[in-house]
Design a protein around this motif. Structure first.
Motif, mmCIF file in Angstrom:
data_model
loop_
_atom_site.group_PDB
_atom_site.id
_atom_site.type_symbol
_atom_site.label_atom_id
_atom_site.label_comp_id
_atom_site.label_asym_id
_atom_site.label_seq_id
_atom_site.Cartn_x
_atom_site.Cartn_y
_atom_site.Cartn_z
ATOM 1 N N TYR A 195 0.872 -1.177 0.000
ATOM 2 C CA TYR A 195 0.000 0.000 0.000
ATOM 3 C C TYR A 195 0.911 1.229 0.000
ATOM 4 O O TYR A 195 1.824 1.324 0.832
ATOM 5 C CB TYR A 195 -0.907 0.037 1.222
ATOM 6 N N ALA A 196 0.677 2.146 -0.924
ATOM 7 C CA ALA A 196 1.512 3.340 -1.007
ATOM 8 C C ALA A 196 1.124 4.347 0.081
ATOM 9 O O ALA A 196 -0.058 4.631 0.264
ATOM 10 C CB ALA A 196 1.382 3.982 -2.388
ATOM 11 N N GLY A 197 2.128 4.873 0.809
ATOM 12 C CA GLY A 197 1.854 5.990 1.711
ATOM 13 C C GLY A 197 1.891 5.705 3.186
ATOM 14 O O GLY A 197 1.763 6.632 3.992
ATOM 15 N N SER A 198 2.010 4.446 3.605
ATOM 16 C CA SER A 198 2.042 4.147 5.044
ATOM 17 C C SER A 198 3.271 4.800 5.672
ATOM 18 O O SER A 198 4.340 4.832 5.047
ATOM 19 C CB SER A 198 2.079 2.639 5.252
ATOM 20 N N ALA A 251 -1.413 4.916 16.978
ATOM 21 C CA ALA A 251 -0.725 4.333 15.822
ATOM 22 C C ALA A 251 -0.592 2.825 16.010
ATOM 23 O O ALA A 251 -0.063 2.359 17.021
ATOM 24 C CB ALA A 251 0.639 4.972 15.649
ATOM 25 N N THR A 252 -1.096 2.061 15.044
ATOM 26 C CA THR A 252 -1.139 0.597 15.152
ATOM 27 C C THR A 252 -0.707 -0.016 13.829
ATOM 28 O O THR A 252 -1.066 0.470 12.748
ATOM 29 C CB THR A 252 -2.560 0.122 15.506
ATOM 30 N N ASN A 253 0.051 -1.101 13.907
ATOM 31 C CA ASN A 253 0.433 -1.854 12.711
ATOM 32 C C ASN A 253 -0.638 -2.881 12.372
ATOM 33 O O ASN A 253 -1.149 -3.572 13.271
ATOM 34 C CB ASN A 253 1.768 -2.563 12.915
ATOM 35 N N THR A 269 2.685 -4.898 5.843
ATOM 36 C CA THR A 269 2.222 -4.256 7.079
ATOM 37 C C THR A 269 2.059 -2.763 6.835
ATOM 38 O O THR A 269 2.926 -2.131 6.222
ATOM 39 C CB THR A 269 3.210 -4.492 8.232
ATOM 40 N N ILE A 270 0.932 -2.207 7.306
ATOM 41 C CA ILE A 270 0.714 -0.767 7.228
ATOM 42 C C ILE A 270 0.436 -0.242 8.631
ATOM 43 O O ILE A 270 0.081 -1.000 9.533
ATOM 44 C CB ILE A 270 -0.457 -0.404 6.289
ATOM 45 N N ASN A 271 0.605 1.067 8.812
ATOM 46 C CA ASN A 271 0.389 1.681 10.122
ATOM 47 C C ASN A 271 -0.674 2.763 10.003
ATOM 48 O O ASN A 271 -0.608 3.607 9.096
ATOM 49 C CB ASN A 271 1.699 2.286 10.639
ATOM 50 N N ILE A 272 -1.682 2.723 10.897
ATOM 51 C CA ILE A 272 -2.780 3.683 10.864
ATOM 52 C C ILE A 272 -2.956 4.313 12.251
ATOM 53 O O ILE A 272 -2.955 3.606 13.266
ATOM 54 C CB ILE A 272 -4.103 3.014 10.436
ATOM 55 N N LYS A 273 -3.115 5.632 12.260
ATOM 56 C CA LYS A 273 -3.398 6.369 13.480
ATOM 57 C C LYS A 273 -4.595 7.267 13.225
ATOM 58 O O LYS A 273 -4.709 7.864 12.147
ATOM 59 C CB LYS A 273 -2.189 7.222 13.879
#
Length: 397
Positions: A195-198, A251-253, A269-273
């Motif tokens: 995924y682009a941008g994480s 922030a979570t993987n 793996t991506i990270n989202i907050k």
């Protein structure tokens, strides 16, 4: 090559004996021949009517046929006839002689080499282009795991199950005339997903731009190891993440897997907050009309953004109505008439503010009438006393 031996003391030695070659369906295309002997040959040893002079006891005649690339495959019956011109009798004619022409050595090729495939992705079958009707095929070395080779058709097919470096494979086509071969190069790569941008940072109440995975091959499904923040969704058919987060999240993987055929997978793996976003408010409906003097029902806002810390309205609401600065609820009993007026309600928190417009009209209260005496009895011909209503509501027009 055919060898014919004539042995008889009846053969003379002074006259040439005759040979007659007859092709049942005419001379085959591209075929030549030669008659030869240790004895004297004549009459054209490459024609259909040669002659020979026997030695008086035995003569050996050799008949050699040569085909060419232009000779079609097939079976060509022919006869050889011998005639003794020295009083020995005949003619004698052969039977059951055939010239069988195979199609020649096969040729084989595959269009498109080199080929690059991905593990877990079924390939488009590779069918060879061949000539001269091969009867069997072979390949060396063995194909990558999951791919198969047909020894009767030369077709390569299947679903590779593991990566394999670029390798050259020799494929051989065989028939009765011999063998021909070609080479193909095949590489099998491990599938990938990303995924682009994480890492990604979002705000509550703000719809995100959908996240679409970048993959190699065509996964059959997707999975995610940890549930996404509330309001976001994960599509197991496409791997797309979308939605509007409704609560904050540290922030979570998140581990995401693309699933291919034959148990092959690829992961990333991506990270989202999710941070608190400004309020995103509305009132439904956005326009209301109320009668003066009557308490209104509570008019509550909807907030799909970050929780509001305070509420305000401008200009001030009609007399008798109020806005709750903590909840945004509008309540009260309007006391004066007011034409349709637009009000801006603003909700604020540490992330910012959000506003919406509402329109309020205060109408006159409807008349509420009654008569203090619900019934009267009158006499015909006598004037009645005036019977006036009592109006406890708005003025009647």
């Amino acid at each position: 090559t055919i060898t014919v031996t004539e042995g008889s003391t009846a053969f003379g030695t002074t006259s040439a004996d005759d040979i007659l070659l007859t092709w049942a369906s005419g001379t085959p295309t591209g075929v030549t021949w030669l008659f030869s002997s240790s004895q004297t040959m004549g009459g054209g040893v490459t024609t259909t009517t040669p002659t020979f002079t026997p030695n008086g006891s035995s003569t050996t005649i050799t008949f050699t046929v040569t085909t060419s690339n232009s000779t079609p495959a097939g079976t060509y019956p022919f006869t050889l006839q011998f005639t003794d011109n020295n009083g020995g009798g005949g003619p004698w004619t052969s039977s059951g002689l055939d010239l069988t022409v195979d199609g020649g050595v096969p040729t084989i090729s595959y269009i498109g080499s080199p080929f690059t495939y991905y593990a877990g992705q079924t390939i488009s079958s590779l069918t060879p282009t061949v000539t001269n009707s091969p009867t069997s095929y072979s390949i060396s070395p063995a194909l990558p795991a999951g791919l198969s080779f047909s020894t009767s058709t030369g077709v390569i097919s299947g679903t590779p199950t593991a990566s394999s470096s670029a390798t050259t494979y020799t494929i051989t086509a065989t028939n009765a005339s011999g063998s021909g071969n070609t080479t193909v190069n095949i590489a099998v790569l491990s599938p990938t997903i990303g995924y682009a941008g994480s890492p990604y940072t979002y705000l509550t109440g703000v719809t995100i731009s959908s996240l679409t995975p970048i993959v190699t091959g065509s996964p059959s499904s997707y999975s995610i190891g940890t549930a996404l923040p509330a309001g976001l969704s994960f599509n197991t058919s496409t791997g797309i993440i979308s939605g509007t987060p409704t609560t904050t999240s540290a922030a979570t993987n998140y581990a995401i897997t693309a699933n291919y055929l034959a148990g092959v997978t690829a992961s990333t793996t991506i990270n989202i907050k999710v941070n608190l976003g400004p309020p995103n408010i509305s009132y439904t409906p956005a326009t209301m009309s109320y009668p003066s003097g009557t308490a209104i029902g509570t008019w509550s806002p909807v907030n799909i953004g970050g929780a509001a810390a305070s509420w305000s309205v401008s200009p001030g609401l009609p007399a008798g109505l109020s806005l709750n600065a903590s909840t945004g609820d509008i309540t009260g009993t309007p006391t004066t008439l007011s034409s349709a007026t637009t009000y801006t309600v603003t909700a604020t928190n540490v992330a910012g503010s959000g506003s919406t417009s509402i329109t309020i009209t205060i109408l006159p209260a409807p008349p509420v009438t009654s008569y203090t005496q619900s019934s009267n009895t009158y006499t015909v011909g006598n004037a009645i006393r005036s019977w006036a209503p009592v109006n406890t509501g708005g003025a009647a027009t």
